[in-house]
Design a protein around this motif. Sequence first.
Motif, PDB file in Angstrom:
ATOM      1  N   SER A   7       0.833  -1.202   0.000  1.00 57.56           N
ATOM      2  CA  SER A   7       0.000   0.000   0.000  1.00 57.56           C
ATOM      3  C   SER A   7       0.869   1.254   0.000  1.00 57.56           C
ATOM      4  N   VAL A  30      -8.758   7.803  -0.761  1.00 56.54           N
ATOM      5  CA  VAL A  30      -8.385   7.790   0.660  1.00 56.54           C
ATOM      6  C   VAL A  30      -8.223   9.226   1.135  1.00 56.54           C
ATOM      7  N   THR A  31      -8.031   9.401   2.423  1.00 55.97           N
ATOM      8  CA  THR A  31      -7.825  10.737   2.952  1.00 55.97           C
ATOM      9  C   THR A  31      -6.358  11.131   2.823  1.00 55.97           C
ATOM     10  N   SER A  34      -4.098   9.690   5.640  1.00 56.57           N
ATOM     11  CA  SER A  34      -3.785   8.257   5.522  1.00 56.57           C
ATOM     12  C   SER A  34      -2.788   8.016   4.402  1.00 56.57           C
TER      13      SER A  34
END
Length: 298
Positions: A7, A30-31, A34
């Motif tokens: 990831s 995603v944010t 993160s």
Amino acid sequence: MRLDQLSGIVAFLKVAETKNFTRAAAELGVTPPSLSEAVKGLEERLGIRLLNRTTRSVGLTEAGAAYLARVRPAAEEIQAAGIALAEAKDRPAGTLRLSLPWIAGPLLIEPLMGKFLAAYPDIRLDLVFDDTFVDIAAVGFDAGVRIGELLDADMIALRATGALKNAVLASPAYLAEHGTPLCPADLVDHRCIAYRFSSTRTVSQWDLVEDGREYGFTPDPHFSANTMPLVVEAAAQGVGLAYTTERLASRHLHDRSLVKVLETFCPTLDPLYVYYPSRRLVPPKLRAFLNFIRAEPN
């Protein structure tokens, strides 16, 4: 390689491409925090900074540029593999491996193999005939074929033939010379032709029914072979009595070179079934085979 490192690589590649954490996070769904943590975790695991960050811009360090040059081709190959799979997921193609008992050859495969392969030219059939039960998932088969009563309860099954009627057969010439058996007890006084299993070298039992009870007769064969067509042919040539599925002897029964005896004592077995482990994501090649069987009269 750890799962979280993957990831981090994805996050790094997207930031390197967009040169913007907010835009990269939006494209990955995603944010930004993160995404930033994922890149930071990758840098910590590698022990080197990959990105130079300021409040206004994001750029690659020298190490980051070198790392990008190595991982980007691999990422592009992974993406290309996914696209290729997506394009091929509905096209029946590849090698279809099936585990079958010998009886499925003449009863199921021979009548349909030419038509099936003509309908699906991108499919190859790899057939392995074995009378022992096979764990198809463990051995790498796409599916198996067995008589219904032998299937495990957790398997998905599709009926592939009608019920299988067994018969004791003999030639008229043999019966004229040796007489006709009238009950199973008479079989001990006759020459018998037996099917012998290749794996165990044991003789196949003749399953009969007498007075409502199953009766198993194990012949002391005058002639035995591990191929049923030869067993049937030997009976047609007057060697003795043979026990088989009626459909395997249909030609001889039609021309009267073989006749049935002990008919009331011969049982009907379950049909043959194609079985496979899961309904989820059935490969197109197997789905095509199952649909072909559904459409074929059996």
